[in-house]
Design an enzyme around this catalytic site. Structure first.
Site, PDB file in Angstrom:
ATOM      1  N   THR A 153       0.948  -1.253  -0.004  1.00 25.01           N
ATOM      2  CA  THR A 153      -0.015   0.053   0.008  1.00 25.01           C
ATOM      3  C   THR A 153       1.122   1.211  -0.018  1.00 25.01           C
ATOM      4  O   THR A 153       1.381   1.762  -0.970  1.00 25.01           O
ATOM      5  CB  THR A 153      -0.975  -0.213   1.153  1.00 25.01           C
ATOM      6  OG1 THR A 153      -0.350  -0.250   2.395  1.00 25.01           O
ATOM      7  CG2 THR A 153      -1.759  -1.018   0.986  1.00 25.01           C
ATOM      8  N   LYS A 179       4.150  -6.925   3.967  1.00 28.19           N
ATOM      9  CA  LYS A 179       3.895  -5.737   3.614  1.00 28.19           C
ATOM     10  C   LYS A 179       3.311  -4.762   4.879  1.00 28.19           C
ATOM     11  O   LYS A 179       2.939  -5.481   5.791  1.00 28.19           O
ATOM     12  CB  LYS A 179       2.900  -5.389   2.518  1.00 28.19           C
ATOM     13  CG  LYS A 179       1.388  -5.820   2.973  1.00 28.19           C
ATOM     14  CD  LYS A 179       0.595  -4.825   3.840  1.00 28.19           C
ATOM     15  CE  LYS A 179       0.533  -3.601   3.119  1.00 28.19           C
ATOM     16  NZ  LYS A 179      -0.322  -2.456   3.957  1.00 28.19           N
ATOM     17  N   THR A 190       1.951  -8.719  11.614  1.00 25.52           N
ATOM     18  CA  THR A 190       2.259  -7.433  10.758  1.00 25.52           C
ATOM     19  C   THR A 190       0.980  -7.095  10.104  1.00 25.52           C
ATOM     20  O   THR A 190      -0.169  -7.812  10.242  1.00 25.52           O
ATOM     21  CB  THR A 190       3.578  -7.805   9.668  1.00 25.52           C
ATOM     22  OG1 THR A 190       3.581  -6.460   9.133  1.00 25.52           O
ATOM     23  CG2 THR A 190       3.358  -8.670   8.924  1.00 25.52           C
ATOM     24  N   GLU A 275       6.765   4.729   7.241  1.00 28.55           N
ATOM     25  CA  GLU A 275       6.405   5.575   6.352  1.00 28.55           C
ATOM     26  C   GLU A 275       7.376   6.961   6.857  1.00 28.55           C
ATOM     27  O   GLU A 275       7.402   7.644   7.874  1.00 28.55           O
ATOM     28  CB  GLU A 275       5.054   6.254   6.647  1.00 28.55           C
ATOM     29  CG  GLU A 275       4.034   5.090   6.024  1.00 28.55           C
ATOM     30  CD  GLU A 275       2.615   5.285   6.173  1.00 28.55           C
ATOM     31  OE1 GLU A 275       1.720   4.838   5.581  1.00 28.55           O
ATOM     32  OE2 GLU A 275       2.335   5.980   7.373  1.00 28.55           O
ATOM     33  N   ASN A 399       0.446  10.595   5.630  1.00 25.11           N
ATOM     34  CA  ASN A 399      -0.928  10.334   6.308  1.00 25.11           C
ATOM     35  C   ASN A 399      -1.811  11.327   6.157  1.00 25.11           C
ATOM     36  O   ASN A 399      -3.087  11.053   6.575  1.00 25.11           O
ATOM     37  CB  ASN A 399      -0.702   9.701   7.860  1.00 25.11           C
ATOM     38  CG  ASN A 399       0.287   8.408   8.030  1.00 25.11           C
ATOM     39  OD1 ASN A 399      -0.680   7.448   7.857  1.00 25.11           O
ATOM     40  ND2 ASN A 399       1.548   8.414   8.125  1.00 25.11           N
TER      41      ASN A 399
END
Length: 404
Positions: A153, A179, A190, A275, A399
């Site tokens: 993603t 992922k 996860t 991220e 985000n």
């Protein structure tokens, strides 16, 4: 942005485990976002799932179908989590399973579904179903790398690990992908992970090894302290190698050691691709009274915005780390007895700044991409390690713009 080299090992195909990838265009046109995995009915399947009370419809259904002991297929979509979708979400997850089952000539309960992406939006069933034929036509044993890209993603890198070990003169393969980049503080596994081996292993034994490995890998990473609604990790043993591994054997020891390495590599790759991450941070707490005490200290440091932003700035502001240790809730903590280190540089001892510490030493450590924060409590024999990232401006941007 990610930390460390963007390299993956050779991904060995797992005999009896086939993967197909196709494009449903769920979030982006042309994106390969549906992944189907196929294995024999005789295979053993183990799994761990999120403990979030709002766990997604596919999580509920995957758990129920795994319990039948007859699973043949896994189907994953990205771009939509099918979480917070109520009764319709469950109906949609069942519809995808039914459509795949009809095409494969099996029962719908033999399919485990997985979804990841935006929470609270209806699952685009028609798009996913429309991609199933292409995914089934693409099934092959050497599709691991494409699958690693297909399940992503907000990830910027594919995440995969693979090993082969010798058991009684025969080769056993273990290969896995994962992922995750944000909403990472697992409470079971996860966001998504898949590992397969061609060994033959009893399901109960497989589940015990899966649960134990998860506790020391995926349950020891955090990017932002958020446990996802969709966390799932699945382990499949196809038995296609013809080598059966029994408990308490030399083969079991070799397999578990290799499997644990695979799981830890997959977990750490998620942290390295956190991220906006610019730092990969290991937080090690030694000499605690209990494992929980060590984890309380480690997670207090790992989740501190002040520590994480100092890491992003490469600022050796050691007072922020000291404050975290002090507020971790450890009863009767002897401040004079503990030490805190940045790398191998002692920054705190005897209740304050270490006499030998210099700002230049701290700065040298903080300038690195890989950083160790080491706390020695000197009150017991328990030790724990947690892996995390810094907190960057890019994390906020990713985000803030996630749904746009």
């Amino acid at each position: 942005m990610a930390v460390g080299p963007d390299t993956l090992p050779t991904l060995h195909p797992v005999a009896g485990f086939k993967i197909g990838i196709a494009s449903a265009g769920i979030k982006k046109p042309g994106r390969r976002d549906v992944v189907v995995m196929e294995f024999p009915e005789s295979a053993s399947v183990a799994g761990v799932f999120t403990k979030n009370a709002f766990c997604a419809a596919p999580v509920h259904l995957a758990k129920a179908n795994m319990a039948t002991g007859q699973v043949r297929y896994l189907v994953t979509n990205t771009g939509n989590a099918n979480a917070g979708t109520g009764e319709q979400g469950m109906a949609d997850a069942k519809a995808v399973c039914a459509e795949l089952a009809q095409r494969a000539g099996i029962a719908a309960t033999q399919v485990m579904p997985y979804s990841t992406g935006v929470i609270g939006e209806p699952l685009p069933v028609d798009k996913i179903v429309g991609a199933l034929d292409a995914a089934l036509a693409d099934l092959k044993e050497d599709n691991w790398l494409d699958a690693a890209w297909g399940i992503m993603t907000t990830d910027t890198r594919a995440k995969a690990a693979s090993e082969q070990i010798d058991v009684d003169g025969k080769t056993i393969t273990i290969t896995g992908i994962s992922k995750g980049a944000g909403m990472i503080m697992p409470n079971m596994a996860t966001m998504l992970g898949y590992v397969a081996t061609d060994a033959e292993i009893d399901q109960v034994l497989l589940q015990s090894w899966m649960s134990a490995a998860t506790e020391r890998s995926f349950n020891r990473i955090t990017v932002d302290g958020d446990t996802s609604t969709n966390d799932s990790c699945t382990l499949v043993a196809t038995g296609a190698s013809g080598v059966r591994i029994e408990a308490d054997s030399a083969a079991a020891t070799a397999f578990v050691e290799a499997f644990n390495r695979i799981m830890l590599q997959l977990a750490q790759l998620i942290v390295r691709d956190g991220e906006g991450a610019t730092k990969f941070v290991e937080i090690r707490v030694d000499s605690a009274e209990t494992s929980k005490e060590a984890l309380d200290v480690a997670y207090t440091i790992a989740h501190s915005p002040l520590v994480k932003t100092a890491l992003f700035a490469s600022d050796p502001n050691w007072g922020r780390i000291l404050a975290c240790v002090g507020r971790a809730g450890i009863e009767n903590l002897d401040l004079d007895a503990l030490q805190i280190y940045l790398g191998d540089v002692c920054i705190v001892e005897k209740g304050g700044r270490a006499a030998s510490y210099t700002e230049e030493q701290g700065q040298a450590v903080m300038n690195e991409e890989d950083i160790l924060i080491h706390v020695v409590l000197n009150r017991g024999s328990a030790s724990e390690t947690v892996w995390t990232t810094d907190l960057s401006k890019e994390y906020v941007s990713i985000n803030a713009d996630y749904r746009s």
